[in-house]
Design a protein around this motif. Structure first.
Motif, short mmCIF file in Angstrom:
data_model
loop_
_atom_site.label_atom_id
_atom_site.label_comp_id
_atom_site.label_asym_id
_atom_site.label_seq_id
_atom_site.Cartn_x
_atom_site.Cartn_y
_atom_site.Cartn_z
N TYR A 29 7.81 9.35 -14.84
CA TYR A 29 8.69 9.10 -13.70
C TYR A 29 7.94 9.20 -12.38
CZ TYR A 29 12.43 9.51 -17.10
OH TYR A 29 13.24 9.32 -18.18
N ALA A 30 6.87 10.01 -12.33
CA ALA A 30 6.09 10.14 -11.10
C ALA A 30 5.42 8.83 -10.71
CB ALA A 30 5.04 11.24 -11.27
N GLU A 31 5.27 7.91 -11.68
CA GLU A 31 4.63 6.63 -11.40
C GLU A 31 5.63 5.59 -10.90
OE1 GLU A 31 2.99 5.53 -15.13
OE2 GLU A 31 1.52 7.15 -15.19
N LEU A 32 6.89 5.92 -10.91
CA LEU A 32 7.93 4.93 -10.63
C LEU A 32 8.69 5.25 -9.35
CD1 LEU A 32 9.46 4.60 -14.21
CD2 LEU A 32 7.68 3.18 -13.18
N GLY A 33 9.08 4.19 -8.65
CA GLY A 33 10.02 4.34 -7.56
C GLY A 33 11.43 4.31 -8.13
N PRO A 34 12.46 4.30 -7.28
CA PRO A 34 13.84 4.22 -7.78
C PRO A 34 14.06 2.93 -8.55
CG PRO A 34 13.79 4.88 -5.47
CD PRO A 34 12.39 4.43 -5.81
N GLY A 35 14.68 3.04 -9.71
CA GLY A 35 15.00 1.86 -10.50
C GLY A 35 16.32 1.24 -10.06
N ARG A 36 16.44 -0.06 -10.24
CA ARG A 36 17.67 -0.78 -9.88
C ARG A 36 18.15 -1.58 -11.07
NH1 ARG A 36 19.75 0.93 -4.86
NH2 ARG A 36 17.95 1.49 -3.55
N VAL A 37 19.36 -1.30 -11.53
CA VAL A 37 19.93 -2.04 -12.65
C VAL A 37 20.20 -3.47 -12.23
CG1 VAL A 37 21.89 -2.23 -14.22
CG2 VAL A 37 20.93 0.03 -13.69
N GLN A 38 19.80 -4.41 -13.06
CA GLN A 38 20.02 -5.83 -12.80
C GLN A 38 21.27 -6.30 -13.55
OE1 GLN A 38 17.49 -7.39 -10.57
NE2 GLN A 38 17.48 -5.15 -10.45
N VAL A 39 22.20 -6.87 -12.82
CA VAL A 39 23.44 -7.34 -13.44
C VAL A 39 23.16 -8.62 -14.20
CG1 VAL A 39 25.81 -8.10 -13.03
CG2 VAL A 39 24.82 -6.30 -11.61
N GLU A 40 23.54 -8.65 -15.47
CA GLU A 40 23.29 -9.81 -16.35
C GLU A 40 24.63 -10.44 -16.72
OE1 GLU A 40 19.88 -8.96 -19.28
OE2 GLU A 40 20.79 -7.00 -18.94
N PHE A 41 24.98 -11.50 -16.03
CA PHE A 41 26.27 -12.13 -16.26
C PHE A 41 26.29 -12.97 -17.53
CE2 PHE A 41 26.08 -11.56 -11.64
CZ PHE A 41 27.27 -10.85 -11.45
N SER A 42 25.13 -13.49 -17.95
CA SER A 42 25.11 -14.42 -19.07
C SER A 42 24.67 -13.79 -20.37
CB SER A 42 24.17 -15.60 -18.74
OG SER A 42 22.85 -15.13 -18.52
N ARG A 43 24.34 -12.48 -20.37
CA ARG A 43 23.82 -11.86 -21.59
C ARG A 43 24.97 -11.52 -22.53
NH1 ARG A 43 22.08 -6.06 -22.80
NH2 ARG A 43 20.88 -6.27 -24.70
N LEU A 44 24.85 -11.96 -23.78
CA LEU A 44 25.85 -11.67 -24.80
C LEU A 44 25.16 -10.93 -25.94
CD1 LEU A 44 27.82 -15.04 -24.99
CD2 LEU A 44 28.48 -12.95 -23.81
#
Length: 216
Positions: free
Chosen positions: A178-193
């Motif tokens: 986690y120290a290597e990462l900035g804040p994560g952002r969830v990506q909204v996937e409208f077409s994923r089934l």
């Protein structure tokens, strides 16, 4: 999201008169009216134990002005998420705790205020291990820090523990502390089934309700 308020005059079951005793320009507890940081500290001291006792995490607490009133926003979450009934229960418990605290030590928030309790939306940044753990299976965009400079990585969270997260991208699976990462952002996937979501109508409805809860 549930809302409860306090107004200068009684407005019904959720309203009560504002206290007017005590020195002008300060809460009876001694904090200046304009000192939002002091209010947040007092609010957290009251609210966090209530949320924790209910089995949830206090993810965020903010106080802001909206016209002549303040808005107290409380964000709560848990492993497996939190539904609207649970949010309502937490809201009632927090409201009761604020009433008790103010009766004992004076107004925490001077004047009118609105209490809003909700679960995190998908736009909330992932900053703690529990945030990553609760989003296993989701597509996330994050900044990876390195000696050669920062780079953007978009990948699906496949595993997460208290120290690191595993992400799967087009280049394969990688693991980062986690120290290597900035804040994560969830990506909204409208077409994923997902195949697992196509079993029957009940499963799809449940997923839709979960998504609505996250967006509130």
């Amino acid at each position: 999201m549930t809302q409860r308020g306090r107004a200068t005059r009684p407005t019904g079951p959720s309203g009560r008169p504002r206290r007017s005793d005590g020195p002008r320009g300060a809460d009876r507890g001694g904090a200046p009216r304009g000192d939002l940081a002091a209010r947040r500290t007092r609010l957290r001291e009251v609210i966090e134990p209530v949320v924790t006792a209910a089995g949830y995490d206090l993810e965020d607490l903010s106080v802001s002005r909206a016209g002549r009133r303040h808005v107290v926003r409380v964000i709560v979450d848990a492993d497996g998420g939190i539904n609207l009934d649970a949010v309502a229960d937490v809201s009632r418990a927090v409201s009761a705790a604020l009433d008790t605290a103010e009766e004992a030590a004076g107004d925490i928030v001077a004047g009118e205020y609105q209490l809003e309790v909700s679960s995190p939306g998908v736009d909330r940044p992932l900053t703690l291990p529990r945030h990553w753990r609760r989003n296993v299976g989701r597509l996330v965009k994050v900044t990876v820090r390195g000696e050669a400079g920062d780079r953007q990585l978009t990948g699906r969270v496949t595993a997460a523990d208290d120290e690191r997260v595993e992400l799967e991208s087009d280049a394969g699976r990688v693991t980062h502390a986690y120290a290597e990462l900035g804040p994560g952002r969830v990506q909204v996937e409208f077409s994923r089934l997902d195949d697992e979501d196509l079993g029957d109508d009940t499963d799809i409805d449940d997923d839709d309700e979960d998504l609505e809860d996250e967006e509130r």
